[in-house]
Design a protein around this motif. Structure first.
Motif, PDB file in Angstrom:
ATOM      1  N   PRO A  86       0.820  -1.217   0.000  1.00 17.58           N
ATOM      2  CA  PRO A  86       0.000   0.000   0.000  1.00 17.58           C
ATOM      3  C   PRO A  86       0.850   1.262   0.000  1.00 17.58           C
ATOM      4  N   LEU A  87       0.288   2.303  -0.557  1.00 16.81           N
ATOM      5  CA  LEU A  87       0.893   3.635  -0.482  1.00 16.81           C
ATOM      6  C   LEU A  87       0.244   4.418   0.643  1.00 16.81           C
ATOM      7  N   PRO A  88       0.946   5.404   1.220  1.00 21.53           N
ATOM      8  CA  PRO A  88       0.273   6.288   2.180  1.00 21.53           C
ATOM      9  C   PRO A  88      -0.836   7.039   1.472  1.00 21.53           C
ATOM     10  N   GLU A  89      -1.855   7.455   2.236  1.00 19.89           N
ATOM     11  CA  GLU A  89      -2.989   8.130   1.620  1.00 19.89           C
ATOM     12  C   GLU A  89      -2.552   9.392   0.889  1.00 19.89           C
ATOM     13  N   LYS A  90      -3.295   9.722  -0.154  1.00 19.42           N
ATOM     14  CA  LYS A  90      -2.963  10.906  -0.946  1.00 19.42           C
ATOM     15  C   LYS A  90      -3.321  12.184  -0.204  1.00 19.42           C
ATOM     16  N   PHE A  91      -4.471  12.188   0.466  1.00 22.68           N
ATOM     17  CA  PHE A  91      -4.954  13.408   1.096  1.00 22.68           C
ATOM     18  C   PHE A  91      -4.723  13.346   2.598  1.00 22.68           C
ATOM     19  N   VAL A  92      -4.506  14.505   3.177  1.00 26.00           N
ATOM     20  CA  VAL A  92      -4.309  14.611   4.626  1.00 26.00           C
ATOM     21  C   VAL A  92      -5.682  14.623   5.285  1.00 26.00           C
ATOM     22  N   MET A  93      -5.855  13.743   6.268  1.00 25.02           N
ATOM     23  CA  MET A  93      -7.130  13.681   6.971  1.00 25.02           C
ATOM     24  C   MET A  93      -7.263  14.869   7.923  1.00 25.02           C
ATOM     25  N   ARG A  94      -8.491  15.223   8.227  1.00 22.94           N
ATOM     26  CA  ARG A  94      -8.753  16.335   9.142  1.00 22.94           C
ATOM     27  C   ARG A  94      -8.130  16.051  10.505  1.00 22.94           C
ATOM     28  N   GLY A  95      -7.469  17.056  11.050  1.00 17.13           N
ATOM     29  CA  GLY A  95      -6.840  16.895  12.353  1.00 17.13           C
ATOM     30  C   GLY A  95      -5.374  16.539  12.249  1.00 17.13           C
ATOM     31  N   MET A  96      -4.915  16.153  11.061  1.00  9.71           N
ATOM     32  CA  MET A  96      -3.506  15.826  10.902  1.00  9.71           C
ATOM     33  C   MET A  96      -2.734  17.086  10.511  1.00  9.71           C
ATOM     34  N   VAL A  97      -1.429  16.935  10.351  1.00  6.27           N
ATOM     35  CA  VAL A  97      -0.585  18.091  10.062  1.00  6.27           C
ATOM     36  C   VAL A  97      -0.814  18.591   8.644  1.00  6.27           C
ATOM     37  N   GLU A  98      -0.276  19.774   8.367  1.00  8.00           N
ATOM     38  CA  GLU A  98      -0.395  20.349   7.037  1.00  8.00           C
ATOM     39  C   GLU A  98       0.294  19.479   6.006  1.00  8.00           C
ATOM     40  N   ARG A  99      -0.174  19.585   4.769  1.00  8.24           N
ATOM     41  CA  ARG A  99       0.329  18.717   3.703  1.00  8.24           C
ATOM     42  C   ARG A  99       1.819  18.872   3.486  1.00  8.24           C
ATOM     43  N   PHE A 100       2.346  20.099   3.606  1.00  7.49           N
ATOM     44  CA  PHE A 100       3.765  20.323   3.343  1.00  7.49           C
ATOM     45  C   PHE A 100       4.546  20.587   4.633  1.00  7.49           C
ATOM     46  N   ASN A 101       3.939  20.233   5.755  1.00  5.51           N
ATOM     47  CA  ASN A 101       4.646  20.301   7.025  1.00  5.51           C
ATOM     48  C   ASN A 101       5.827  19.331   6.998  1.00  5.51           C
ATOM     49  N   GLU A 102       6.933  19.725   7.618  1.00  5.19           N
ATOM     50  CA  GLU A 102       8.147  18.893   7.585  1.00  5.19           C
ATOM     51  C   GLU A 102       7.902  17.503   8.157  1.00  5.19           C
ATOM     52  N   ASP A 103       7.146  17.431   9.252  1.00  4.12           N
ATOM     53  CA  ASP A 103       6.867  16.130   9.862  1.00  4.12           C
ATOM     54  C   ASP A 103       6.056  15.246   8.929  1.00  4.12           C
ATOM     55  N   PHE A 104       5.061  15.852   8.264  1.00  2.48           N
ATOM     56  CA  PHE A 104       4.237  15.077   7.333  1.00  2.48           C
ATOM     57  C   PHE A 104       5.064  14.576   6.157  1.00  2.48           C
ATOM     58  N   VAL A 105       5.890  15.451   5.596  1.00  3.30           N
ATOM     59  CA  VAL A 105       6.728  15.063   4.448  1.00  3.30           C
ATOM     60  C   VAL A 105       7.712  13.967   4.857  1.00  3.30           C
ATOM     61  N   ALA A 106       8.290  14.085   6.060  1.00  5.72           N
ATOM     62  CA  ALA A 106       9.229  13.068   6.534  1.00  5.72           C
ATOM     63  C   ALA A 106       8.534  11.721   6.724  1.00  5.72           C
ATOM     64  N   THR A 107       7.311  11.759   7.264  1.00  2.68           N
ATOM     65  CA  THR A 107       6.546  10.516   7.454  1.00  2.68           C
ATOM     66  C   THR A 107       6.208   9.885   6.114  1.00  2.68           C
ATOM     67  N   ARG A 108       5.769  10.719   5.165  1.00  4.43           N
ATOM     68  CA  ARG A 108       5.449  10.186   3.833  1.00  4.43           C
ATOM     69  C   ARG A 108       6.702   9.643   3.158  1.00  4.43           C
ATOM     70  N   GLN A 109       7.825  10.320   3.325  1.00  6.08           N
ATOM     71  CA  GLN A 109       9.085   9.849   2.725  1.00  6.08           C
ATOM     72  C   GLN A 109       9.413   8.435   3.203  1.00  6.08           C
ATOM     73  N   LYS A 110       9.272   8.200   4.504  1.00  5.79           N
ATOM     74  CA  LYS A 110       9.563   6.872   5.043  1.00  5.79           C
ATOM     75  C   LYS A 110       8.596   5.829   4.493  1.00  5.79           C
ATOM     76  N   ALA A 111       7.326   6.212   4.361  1.00  9.21           N
ATOM     77  CA  ALA A 111       6.329   5.275   3.829  1.00  9.21           C
ATOM     78  C   ALA A 111       6.613   4.948   2.363  1.00  9.21           C
ATOM     79  N   LEU A 112       7.018   5.946   1.575  1.00 11.44           N
ATOM     80  CA  LEU A 112       7.359   5.718   0.170  1.00 11.44           C
ATOM     81  C   LEU A 112       8.625   4.862   0.051  1.00 11.44           C
ATOM     82  N   HIS A 113       9.573   5.099   0.959  1.00  8.18           N
ATOM     83  CA  HIS A 113      10.796   4.293   0.999  1.00  8.18           C
ATOM     84  C   HIS A 113      10.448   2.831   1.249  1.00  8.18           C
ATOM     85  N   LYS A 114       9.559   2.591   2.196  1.00  5.54           N
ATOM     86  CA  LYS A 114       9.152   1.217   2.512  1.00  5.54           C
ATOM     87  C   LYS A 114       8.394   0.601   1.340  1.00  5.54           C
ATOM     88  N   PHE A 115       7.528   1.386   0.687  1.00  5.00           N
ATOM     89  CA  PHE A 115       6.758   0.912  -0.461  1.00  5.00           C
ATOM     90  C   PHE A 115       7.678   0.378  -1.553  1.00  5.00           C
TER      91      PHE A 115
END
Length: 412
Positions: A86-115
């Protein structure tokens, strides 16, 4: 602990991997792009390989999230009954960090790396031509244009949905058991994921309150001369506990939560794979029914009276009309038999692929979750041991101070 992009590149080399590992992929160095039409993030993909089908042993490309989606779609299109990660979700769910927030990008980077590395480790998916293209070609646009158009994709989607409504007659028990297992697994993982997210949120709120708690004791010590040292000790202990809480939240957000959420997404993938397998069997059973119906038509033709048909009025004999209809039905039966044979082989391949991939997925899932649970246990033990040591140290200092005060009073 977070890993810097530069250290991730050198963290793994081909020499570090087992002999069977001949391709390794790293995702790092996220970069923001702003155009007049959109804003997006690209990630650097570094590939090291010894495979002969690659022209070089190392590649470096940049990809955005949409490119990962393209790869996933291509893999599912080519291998409909294999379990594509699976890929991480495309859209940020309500209550989560901003789409281009550093923490969000870092989390997505790790998920894409694992993918990508799950694909690289797969004995079939890793040899898909589109995976090679994704890793090596600088510009994906020409390859993405080669796929079916939007209208064609929509047509296929509606056809697939319509076909899934058709119930299958003889689903093997093992696939029914798989479907039941996935339903329970999805419910459990979803519950654990939600609770863990809530625990992390509450931990962060607790940390914020603890950080506000310590300065109060420090300020109080300035106005209470007799209690100054104990109050400063409490303030210092709370500050050190804050550091322990920070370590606990990092462990939860970087180890347990990603593992749980990945397998929430995996459960959705598994349901789709099982539906695609059912669709292949449903198509096979449909053609078997059509073949049975045609054979029944041929038998009925032998006993039917064609003297009042349109052909009889054109001067054809009953025998001629029967022979003509017989030839037509025979051709249709021959075509259906070929289709049934092809679909039967397709069902067997789908069943075999899914069973093998299910076993592989189960082993990976057990290993991943066991590792995540062990890390969570170690993080909790470290947190409580650290807090215990902090407060024990405070108590020891207070006991020493009390003895000093007692001796001073006795000597006085």
């Amino acid at each position: 602990m977070q890993t810097s992009p530069s250290s991730m590149i050198n963290q793994h080399t081909l020499d570090d991997e087992p002999d069977s590992k001949d391709i390794f992929v790293t995702v790092d160095d996220p970069e923001n792009h702003v155009t007049t039409l959109e804003t997006f993030v690209t990630y650097r993909i570094i590939t090291k390989t010894t495979r002969s089908e690659f022209d070089s042993c190392e590649y470096e490309v940049r990809r955005r999230y949409q490119d990962f989606l393209w790869l996933k779609d291509k893999l599912e299109e080519a291998h409909s009954t294999l379990i594509v990660p699976p890929l991480p979700e495309k859209f940020v769910m309500r209550g989560m960090v901003e789409r281009f927030n550093e923490d969000f990008v870092a989390t997505r980077q790790k998920a894409l790396h694992k993918f990508l590395n799950r694909i690289a480790d797969h004995p079939t998916l890793s040899f898909n031509e589109n995976f090679k293209i994704f890793l090596t070609v600088q510009d994906l646009a020409p390859h993405k244009k080669l796929g079916p158009g939007f209208i064609s994709k929509m047509g296929e989607t509606f056809k697939a949905v319509a076909n899934t409504v058709r119930s299958i007659k003889n689903r093997p028990d093992e696939f029914t058991a798989m479907s039941d297992y996935v339903d329970i697994f999805r419910q459990k993982m979803g519950t654990l994921d939600k609770i863990s997210q809530r625990i992390l949120k509450e931990l962060k709120e607790h940390l914020t309150e603890m950080k506000e708690y310590s300065p109060i004791y420090t300020l109080w010590s300035e106005s209470e001369q007799d209690l100054a040292e104990p109050l400063k000790g409490v303030a210092s202990s709370i500050e050190n506990c804050c550091k322990a809480i920070e370590g606990l939240t990092i462990g939860l957000s970087e180890d347990l939560l990603p593992a749980l959420h990945e397998y929430v997404l995996c459960a959705e993938t598994l349901k789709l794979v099982l539906k695609r397998r059912d669709l292949i069997q449903a198509n096979y059973e449909s053609q078997v029914d059509a073949l049975t119906s045609k054979k029944a038509d041929r038998e009925m033709l032998e006993h039917s009276d064609l003297s009042f048909t349109f052909g009889a009025f054109l001067g054809k004999t009953t025998e001629e009309m029967k022979q003509q209809k017989q030839q037509k039905i025979d051709r249709e039966i021959e075509e259906l038999q070929a289709d049934v044979g092809h679909l039967e082989d397709k069902v067997e391949c789908a069943n075999s692929d899914l069973k093998a991939d299910w076993e592989r997925w189960s082993i990976n899932m057990q290993n991943d979750l066991q590792s995540a649970f062990r890390n969570a246990a170690e993080n909790n033990i470290h947190y409580f041991e650290r807090c215990l040591a902090i407060w024990e140290s405070f108590l020891a200092s207070q006991q020493i101070e009390m003895k000093v005060d007692k001796n001073a009073k006795e000597n006085a």
